[in-house]
Design a protein around this motif. Structure first.
Motif, PDB file in Angstrom:
ATOM      1  N   VAL A 183       9.206  -8.854   4.706  1.00  0.00           N
ATOM      2  CA  VAL A 183       7.775  -9.100   4.989  1.00  0.00           C
ATOM      3  C   VAL A 183       7.245  -8.217   6.325  1.00  0.00           C
ATOM      4  CG1 VAL A 183       6.227 -10.868   5.605  1.00  0.00           C
ATOM      5  CG2 VAL A 183       8.028 -11.254   4.044  1.00  0.00           C
ATOM      6  N   LEU A 184       6.126  -7.634   6.063  1.00  0.00           N
ATOM      7  CA  LEU A 184       5.660  -6.655   7.274  1.00  0.00           C
ATOM      8  C   LEU A 184       4.525  -7.491   7.931  1.00  0.00           C
ATOM      9  CD1 LEU A 184       5.204  -3.566   5.175  1.00  0.00           C
ATOM     10  CD2 LEU A 184       6.645  -3.733   7.089  1.00  0.00           C
ATOM     11  N   ARG A 185       3.934  -8.609   7.113  1.00  0.00           N
ATOM     12  CA  ARG A 185       2.748  -9.158   7.800  1.00  0.00           C
ATOM     13  C   ARG A 185       2.572 -10.659   7.032  1.00  0.00           C
ATOM     14  NH1 ARG A 185      -2.264  -7.037  10.458  1.00  0.00           N
ATOM     15  NH2 ARG A 185      -3.360  -8.854  10.637  1.00  0.00           N
ATOM     16  N   GLU A 186       2.831 -11.883   8.010  1.00  0.00           N
ATOM     17  CA  GLU A 186       2.646 -12.942   7.306  1.00  0.00           C
ATOM     18  C   GLU A 186       1.446 -13.362   7.046  1.00  0.00           C
ATOM     19  OE1 GLU A 186       4.921 -15.033   6.211  1.00  0.00           O
ATOM     20  OE2 GLU A 186       6.758 -14.448   7.202  1.00  0.00           O
ATOM     21  N   GLU A 192      -9.486  -8.330   4.005  1.00  0.00           N
ATOM     22  CA  GLU A 192      -9.678  -8.233   5.619  1.00  0.00           C
ATOM     23  C   GLU A 192      -9.089  -7.021   5.970  1.00  0.00           C
ATOM     24  OE1 GLU A 192     -11.876  -9.826   7.464  1.00  0.00           O
ATOM     25  OE2 GLU A 192     -12.355 -10.578   5.677  1.00  0.00           O
ATOM     26  N   ILE A 193      -8.004  -6.755   5.505  1.00  0.00           N
ATOM     27  CA  ILE A 193      -6.988  -5.651   5.880  1.00  0.00           C
ATOM     28  C   ILE A 193      -7.630  -4.389   5.369  1.00  0.00           C
ATOM     29  CG2 ILE A 193      -4.865  -4.450   5.707  1.00  0.00           C
ATOM     30  CD1 ILE A 193      -3.277  -7.083   5.506  1.00  0.00           C
ATOM     31  N   ALA A 194      -8.153  -4.282   4.113  1.00  0.00           N
ATOM     32  CA  ALA A 194      -8.636  -3.237   3.642  1.00  0.00           C
ATOM     33  C   ALA A 194     -10.248  -2.801   4.458  1.00  0.00           C
ATOM     34  CB  ALA A 194      -9.112  -3.386   2.076  1.00  0.00           C
ATOM     35  N   LYS A 195     -11.128  -4.013   4.730  1.00  0.00           N
ATOM     36  CA  LYS A 195     -12.090  -3.582   5.754  1.00  0.00           C
ATOM     37  C   LYS A 195     -11.796  -3.200   7.041  1.00  0.00           C
ATOM     38  CE  LYS A 195     -15.217  -7.177   3.602  1.00  0.00           C
ATOM     39  NZ  LYS A 195     -15.531  -8.639   3.585  1.00  0.00           N
ATOM     40  N   ALA A 196     -10.640  -3.480   7.608  1.00  0.00           N
ATOM     41  CA  ALA A 196     -10.269  -3.222   8.963  1.00  0.00           C
ATOM     42  C   ALA A 196      -9.896  -1.638   8.667  1.00  0.00           C
ATOM     43  CB  ALA A 196      -9.150  -3.854   9.462  1.00  0.00           C
ATOM     44  N   TYR A 197      -9.249  -1.293   7.701  1.00  0.00           N
ATOM     45  CA  TYR A 197      -8.846   0.079   7.653  1.00  0.00           C
ATOM     46  C   TYR A 197     -10.109   1.024   7.569  1.00  0.00           C
ATOM     47  CZ  TYR A 197      -3.852  -0.864   6.465  1.00  0.00           C
ATOM     48  OH  TYR A 197      -2.279  -1.157   6.389  1.00  0.00           O
ATOM     49  N   LYS A 198     -10.789   0.504   6.503  1.00  0.00           N
ATOM     50  CA  LYS A 198     -12.261   1.346   6.424  1.00  0.00           C
ATOM     51  C   LYS A 198     -12.972   1.634   7.673  1.00  0.00           C
ATOM     52  CE  LYS A 198     -16.179   2.687   4.198  1.00  0.00           C
ATOM     53  NZ  LYS A 198     -16.415   3.574   5.305  1.00  0.00           N
ATOM     54  N   VAL A 365       0.075   5.941   5.066  1.00  0.00           N
ATOM     55  CA  VAL A 365       0.618   5.292   6.006  1.00  0.00           C
ATOM     56  C   VAL A 365       0.690   3.665   5.782  1.00  0.00           C
ATOM     57  CG1 VAL A 365       0.825   4.594   8.541  1.00  0.00           C
ATOM     58  CG2 VAL A 365       0.188   7.032   7.719  1.00  0.00           C
ATOM     59  N   GLY A 366       1.764   3.240   5.558  1.00  0.00           N
ATOM     60  CA  GLY A 366       1.743   1.537   5.655  1.00  0.00           C
ATOM     61  C   GLY A 366       2.038   0.801   6.778  1.00  0.00           C
ATOM     62  N   GLU A 367       3.364   0.642   7.148  1.00  0.00           N
ATOM     63  CA  GLU A 367       4.003  -0.109   7.996  1.00  0.00           C
ATOM     64  C   GLU A 367       3.294  -0.213   9.472  1.00  0.00           C
ATOM     65  OE1 GLU A 367       8.194   0.350   8.336  1.00  0.00           O
ATOM     66  OE2 GLU A 367       8.429  -1.009  10.317  1.00  0.00           O
ATOM     67  N   SER A 368       3.230   1.065   9.734  1.00  0.00           N
ATOM     68  CA  SER A 368       3.097   1.206  11.294  1.00  0.00           C
ATOM     69  C   SER A 368       1.250   0.421  11.443  1.00  0.00           C
ATOM     70  CB  SER A 368       2.833   2.692  11.813  1.00  0.00           C
ATOM     71  OG  SER A 368       1.919   3.607  11.130  1.00  0.00           O
ATOM     72  N   ILE A 369       0.517   0.658  10.565  1.00  0.00           N
ATOM     73  CA  ILE A 369      -0.621   0.142  10.873  1.00  0.00           C
ATOM     74  C   ILE A 369      -0.940  -1.345  10.056  1.00  0.00           C
ATOM     75  CG2 ILE A 369      -2.121   2.067  11.219  1.00  0.00           C
ATOM     76  CD1 ILE A 369      -2.763   2.277   8.178  1.00  0.00           C
ATOM     77  N   VAL A 370      -0.276  -1.674   9.135  1.00  0.00           N
ATOM     78  CA  VAL A 370      -0.431  -2.999   8.400  1.00  0.00           C
ATOM     79  C   VAL A 370       0.103  -4.184   9.519  1.00  0.00           C
ATOM     80  CG1 VAL A 370       1.699  -3.445   7.065  1.00  0.00           C
ATOM     81  CG2 VAL A 370      -0.501  -4.116   6.458  1.00  0.00           C
ATOM     82  N   LYS A 371       1.233  -3.672  10.317  1.00  0.00           N
ATOM     83  CA  LYS A 371       1.562  -4.714  11.122  1.00  0.00           C
ATOM     84  C   LYS A 371       0.891  -5.064  12.343  1.00  0.00           C
ATOM     85  CE  LYS A 371       6.647  -4.556  11.587  1.00  0.00           C
ATOM     86  NZ  LYS A 371       7.743  -3.861  11.678  1.00  0.00           N
ATOM     87  N   LYS A 373      -1.891  -6.144  14.853  1.00  0.00           N
ATOM     88  CA  LYS A 373      -2.895  -7.629  14.676  1.00  0.00           C
ATOM     89  C   LYS A 373      -4.248  -6.959  14.223  1.00  0.00           C
ATOM     90  CE  LYS A 373      -3.711 -11.695  17.552  1.00  0.00           C
ATOM     91  NZ  LYS A 373      -4.983 -11.603  17.339  1.00  0.00           N
ATOM     92  N   ASP A 374      -4.644  -5.888  14.965  1.00  0.00           N
ATOM     93  CA  ASP A 374      -5.848  -5.391  14.469  1.00  0.00           C
ATOM     94  C   ASP A 374      -5.639  -3.746  14.150  1.00  0.00           C
ATOM     95  OD1 ASP A 374      -8.317  -4.045  14.277  1.00  0.00           O
ATOM     96  OD2 ASP A 374      -9.155  -4.427  16.260  1.00  0.00           O
ATOM     97  N   PRO A 375      -5.563  -3.673  12.466  1.00  0.00           N
ATOM     98  CA  PRO A 375      -5.249  -2.635  11.797  1.00  0.00           C
ATOM     99  C   PRO A 375      -6.269  -1.350  12.205  1.00  0.00           C
ATOM    100  CG  PRO A 375      -5.067  -4.387  10.337  1.00  0.00           C
ATOM    101  CD  PRO A 375      -5.877  -4.991  11.588  1.00  0.00           C
ATOM    102  N   THR A 376      -7.614  -1.867  12.385  1.00  0.00           N
ATOM    103  CA  THR A 376      -8.709  -0.754  13.085  1.00  0.00           C
ATOM    104  C   THR A 376      -8.029  -0.124  14.260  1.00  0.00           C
ATOM    105  OG1 THR A 376     -10.603  -2.045  12.283  1.00  0.00           O
ATOM    106  CG2 THR A 376     -11.045  -0.369  13.648  1.00  0.00           C
ATOM    107  N   LYS A 377      -7.510  -0.827  15.136  1.00  0.00           N
ATOM    108  CA  LYS A 377      -6.996  -0.294  16.523  1.00  0.00           C
ATOM    109  C   LYS A 377      -5.806   0.486  16.141  1.00  0.00           C
ATOM    110  CE  LYS A 377      -8.222  -3.248  20.233  1.00  0.00           C
ATOM    111  NZ  LYS A 377      -7.981  -4.562  20.796  1.00  0.00           N
ATOM    112  N   GLY A 378      -4.912  -0.123  15.184  1.00  0.00           N
ATOM    113  CA  GLY A 378      -3.678   0.428  14.735  1.00  0.00           C
ATOM    114  C   GLY A 378      -3.940   2.123  14.274  1.00  0.00           C
ATOM    115  N   ILE A 379      -5.102   2.348  13.540  1.00  0.00           N
ATOM    116  CA  ILE A 379      -5.399   3.372  13.033  1.00  0.00           C
ATOM    117  C   ILE A 379      -5.630   4.538  14.341  1.00  0.00           C
ATOM    118  CG2 ILE A 379      -6.896   4.965  11.918  1.00  0.00           C
ATOM    119  CD1 ILE A 379      -7.142   2.607   9.629  1.00  0.00           C
TER     120      ILE A 379
END
Ligand SMILES: O=C(O)c1ccccc1NCC(=O)[C@H](O)[C@H](O)COP(=O)(O)O
Length: 394
Positions: A183-186, A192-198, A365-371, A373-379
């Motif tokens: 599990v990468l993210r509980e 929400e994740i999709a919006k953050a990625y966008k 890319v999956g793991e490094s951004i989905v993990k 807390k804020d995937p927008t910042k992760g990108i």
């Protein structure tokens, strides 16, 4: 030296009139008998064989001659093996029957255990798809495809992003878990994740739909599409049957991934044609030189993903992308104007720069951004800078 191993062997005396005796013996057999390392070439035949003219699925055990089907699958596996494909397809219901005089017997371990995780996933997928298509036969799915939201330009979105940022376009993966990482993210909210990625500047999204191994679903794909997230959506699946292409499109996918390690050339050609017909973009995923060469020999391929993860062993090595783009292969890819996507194991700006230098125009890319807390910042952290679309242009 011949490798000996033990097998359960059930004898069925049903070929002897008026006898219904069944016995199981255990004795050593040659591994050459059990090494069934081939796989299918003609899953497109299966796609249509397994549906009756009234649309009902006939994959159920009761309606097929499993021994015959086993032989067909074996010969299909043999053809696939000539293309270097190691992943075998699921044997129908069990090992085949052998005959000695009046006796029928089965070698219980004869090729009916998956040899690695990818083979296991594929065998499970075969069962899952057979069940699903029983509930939703192709003719009903075709109506759903007609009513689906129109397909969006996946490749156009990648090109536009590359032009805008000068960096590989991001296909950001919405996945909760994976076989290699668990599990990468509980707190997993796909929309929400999709919006953050966008918001972070992803050009496209990849949505894992496999339930058993990735804790994904087609509901996630549908929910993201219905939430109005504008990025084109890749349905990240293990496609083993053309039926799944229609299903993905009906659920709102704009693209699908086809895995060269699973599908023989003929299936890839046939499925690519179907995808063109129904408006899906195809991303063909390769892991090694042989798979890359096979795919470069197929006309009409526009998007190739190089997976840095070996899907049989889980080993990740981003130099795989570089290796597969060197020399004549790289030249051929440029001539054919194919967009290459670097996939898996990308965590840092140095990783992104490395695969860009190797020649990719997009990354998945999956793991490094989905993990994060804020995937927008992760990108932004992954790229080493903010690649989001300015609000005026978004
Ligand atoms: O990721 C796995 O464990 C895996 C196992 C078996 C088959 C496929 C698998 N992954 C699919 C992928 O290709 C990745 O989800 C994708 O490339 C993103 O990789 P990452 O950025 O490393 O999460």
């Amino acid at each position: 030296m011949e490798n000996l191993m033990c097998c359960d062997v059930s004898f069925n005396f049903n070929s002897i009139p008026s006898s219904s005796l069944n016995h199981t013996f255990r004795f050593p057999v040659s591994s050459t008998l059990t090494n069934n390392n081939h796989r299918s070439c003609l899953s497109f035949v299966r796609a249509h064989q397994s549906e009756a003219s009234d649309g009902s699925a006939i994959d159920g055990d009761s309606k097929v001659d499993t021994n015959k089907e086993w032989k067909v699958r074996n010969s299909q596996d043999e053809i696939a093996a000539t293309q270097g494909i190691r992943i075998r397809r699921r044997p129908p219901t069990g090992p085949p029957l052998h005959y000695v005089g009046p006796f029928e017997f089965r070698l219980q371990n004869e090729g009916n255990t998956p040899r690695n995780i990818l083979e296991e996933i594929v065998w499970n997928k075969d069962v899952e798809v057979a069940q699903l298509r029983g509930k939703k036969p192709l003719f009903s799915l075709k109506k759903a495809v007609d009513n689906a939201p129109p397909p969006r330009d996946f490749i156009g979105a990648l090109k536009a992003s590359y032009l805008r940022t000068g960096m590989p376009a991001l296909i950001a993966e919405v996945k909760k878990a994976s076989p290699s990482r668990g599990v990468l993210r509980e707190d997993f909210d796909p929309v929400e994740i999709a919006k953050a990625y966008k918001n972070g500047g992803a050009a496209c999204l990849s949505v894992s739909t496999d339930q058993k191994y990735f804790q994904g679903s087609y509901e996630n794909l549908e929910a993201i599409r219905n939430a109005g997230v504008k990025c084109p959506l890749l349905c990240k699946e293990f496609i083993v049957d053309a039926w799944q292409l229609y299903y993905a499109r009906a659920k709102g996918a704009d693209a699908v991934s086809l895995i060269a390690a699973i599908l023989p050339d003929l299936d890839i050609k046939y499925m690519t044609k179907i995808c063109k017909m129904i408006g899906l973009t195809v991303l063909v995923e390769v892991q090694d030189e042989n798979e890359m060469d096979r795919i470069l020999g197929i006309d009409g391929i526009e998007l190739i993903g190089i997976n840095n993860r070996n899907l049989e062993t889980f080993e990740v090595d981003i130099s795989n992308t570089k290796k597969l783009l060197e020399g004549e292969r790289g030249e051929k890819i440029r001539q054919k104007d194919i967009i290459v996507v670097g996939e898996s194991g990308l965590f840092t700006p140095a990783d992104v720069a490395y695969v860009q230098e190797a020649g990719v125009k997009a990354i998945l890319v999956g793991e490094s951004i989905v993990k994060q807390k804020d995937p927008t910042k992760g990108i932004a952290e992954l790229f080493g800078k903010d690649i989001s679309v300015p609000t005026a242009l978004a």
